[in-house]
Design a protein around this motif. Structure first.
Motif, PDB file in Angstrom:
ATOM      1  N   SER A   7       0.836  -1.189   0.000  1.00 38.97           N
ATOM      2  CA  SER A   7       0.000   0.000   0.000  1.00 38.97           C
ATOM      3  C   SER A   7       0.877   1.248   0.000  1.00 38.97           C
ATOM      4  O   SER A   7       2.007   1.220   0.501  1.00 38.97           O
ATOM      5  CB  SER A   7      -0.926   0.003   1.226  1.00 38.97           C
ATOM      6  OG  SER A   7      -0.169   0.032   2.413  1.00 38.97           O
ATOM      7  N   PRO A   8       0.376   2.342  -0.572  1.00 38.10           N
ATOM      8  CA  PRO A   8      -0.871   2.409  -1.336  1.00 38.10           C
ATOM      9  C   PRO A   8      -0.694   1.829  -2.726  1.00 38.10           C
ATOM     10  O   PRO A   8       0.411   1.496  -3.127  1.00 38.10           O
ATOM     11  CB  PRO A   8      -1.130   3.922  -1.399  1.00 38.10           C
ATOM     12  CG  PRO A   8       0.253   4.515  -1.422  1.00 38.10           C
ATOM     13  CD  PRO A   8       1.079   3.628  -0.533  1.00 38.10           C
ATOM     14  N   LYS A   9      -1.758   1.745  -3.484  1.00 38.91           N
ATOM     15  CA  LYS A   9      -1.684   1.245  -4.849  1.00 38.91           C
ATOM     16  C   LYS A   9      -1.086   2.310  -5.773  1.00 38.91           C
ATOM     17  O   LYS A   9      -0.349   2.014  -6.704  1.00 38.91           O
ATOM     18  CB  LYS A   9      -3.070   0.845  -5.337  1.00 38.91           C
ATOM     19  CG  LYS A   9      -3.069  -0.033  -6.572  1.00 38.91           C
ATOM     20  CD  LYS A   9      -4.464  -0.562  -6.850  1.00 38.91           C
ATOM     21  CE  LYS A   9      -4.469  -1.451  -8.078  1.00 38.91           C
ATOM     22  NZ  LYS A   9      -3.682  -2.681  -7.874  1.00 38.91           N
ATOM     23  N   LEU A  11       0.751   6.348  -5.644  1.00 45.09           N
ATOM     24  CA  LEU A  11       1.386   7.322  -4.762  1.00 45.09           C
ATOM     25  C   LEU A  11       2.007   8.420  -5.608  1.00 45.09           C
ATOM     26  O   LEU A  11       2.590   8.155  -6.654  1.00 45.09           O
ATOM     27  CB  LEU A  11       2.450   6.629  -3.919  1.00 45.09           C
ATOM     28  CG  LEU A  11       3.150   7.414  -2.816  1.00 45.09           C
ATOM     29  CD1 LEU A  11       2.141   7.923  -1.798  1.00 45.09           C
ATOM     30  CD2 LEU A  11       4.192   6.525  -2.126  1.00 45.09           C
ATOM     31  N   THR A 113       3.002  -0.984  -6.121  1.00 45.43           N
ATOM     32  CA  THR A 113       2.658   0.424  -5.904  1.00 45.43           C
ATOM     33  C   THR A 113       3.207   1.219  -7.078  1.00 45.43           C
ATOM     34  O   THR A 113       4.381   1.089  -7.420  1.00 45.43           O
ATOM     35  CB  THR A 113       3.294   0.963  -4.606  1.00 45.43           C
ATOM     36  OG1 THR A 113       2.705   0.317  -3.478  1.00 45.43           O
ATOM     37  CG2 THR A 113       3.077   2.475  -4.489  1.00 45.43           C
TER      38      THR A 113
END
Lengths: 118, 112
Positions: A7-9, A11, A113
């Motif tokens: 996470s996050p997918k 950024l 990510t």
């Protein structure tokens, strides 16, 4: 289900900013890895860790930092020193059957990510 | 030093055609492991197969088959009767220790 969660997918990073990408695994794997993927290229190793509180540089470690305070977590920080951070980042893990013999264990990957520059 | 070459950048086929992906590797080690991974559009890499350097037996798993030839340092992958769901990037990788060396990948597009 066991797996690797990144996470996050998506950024976004501003100039001069450090950002941290999260990687958590519940597979009880000993070794964890960070890779960078650029379009049209294979994955390149940034850092890897075989045990808690220990990690090693890969091929392209400059501008990145990691920590391994817990077995299940291996966060990657992209620092402002990394001048071209736009890429897809993948975290992976595998078992350490015995020291030096984990090479034959398949690495399991997270969903990645995607980091972009604002 | 080790290196993996996937010379085919992109392959486009019509559904039900067979497609073969080439992988040529270089290593000085006598013991090593070869892998194939699939990366669908969602992004994660999915492990397909592992082969060690002492096992040259070919393998078939459903519509997938692998041909390992040590004499030519090749580990080719064939998808038989391709389907749209096979559309993905496929990576060949090599390791002799902790580090996986990846090829650049081959993008396979299967058209209905």
């Amino acid at each position: 289900d066991g797996g690797i969660t990144q996470s996050p997918k998506y950024l976004f990073r501003k100039e001069g900013q450090n950002v941290t990408l999260s990687c958590e695994q519940n597979l009880n794997h000993d070794a964890m890895y960070w890779y960078r993927q650029d379009p049209g290229q294979g994955l390149r190793l940034i850092y890897y860790s075989q045990i808690v509180n220990d990690f090693q540089k890969g091929d392209i470690a400059e501008g990145y930092s990691v920590s391994r305070e817990k077995k299940e977590s291996f966060p990657l920080t992209v620092t402002s020193a990394q001048k071209n951070p736009t890429a897809f980042y993948l975290c992976a893990s595998n078992r350490l059957v015995d020291r030096g013999a984990f090479r034959n264990q398949p690495q399991h990957f997270g969903d990645g990510t995607r980091l972009s520059i604002l | 030093a080790q290196k993996v070459t996937q010379a085919q950048t992109e392959i486009s086929v019509v559904e039900k055609e067979d497609v073969t992906l080439d992988c040529v590797y270089e290593t000085r080690d006598t013991t090593y492991y070869l892998f194939w991974y699939k990366q669908p559009p969602s992004g994660e890499l999915v492990f397909l197969i592992r082969r060690n350097s002492f096992d040259e037996q070919n393998e078939i798993s459903g519509r997938y088959s692998w041909n390992f030839q040590k004499s030519t340092s090749s580990f080719n992958f064939t998808i038989t009767a391709s389907q749209v769901v096979d559309s993905a990037v496929y990576f060949c990788a090599l390791t002799n220790d902790y580090k996986l060396s990846f090829g650049a990948g081959t993008t396979v597009t299967v058209r209905a």
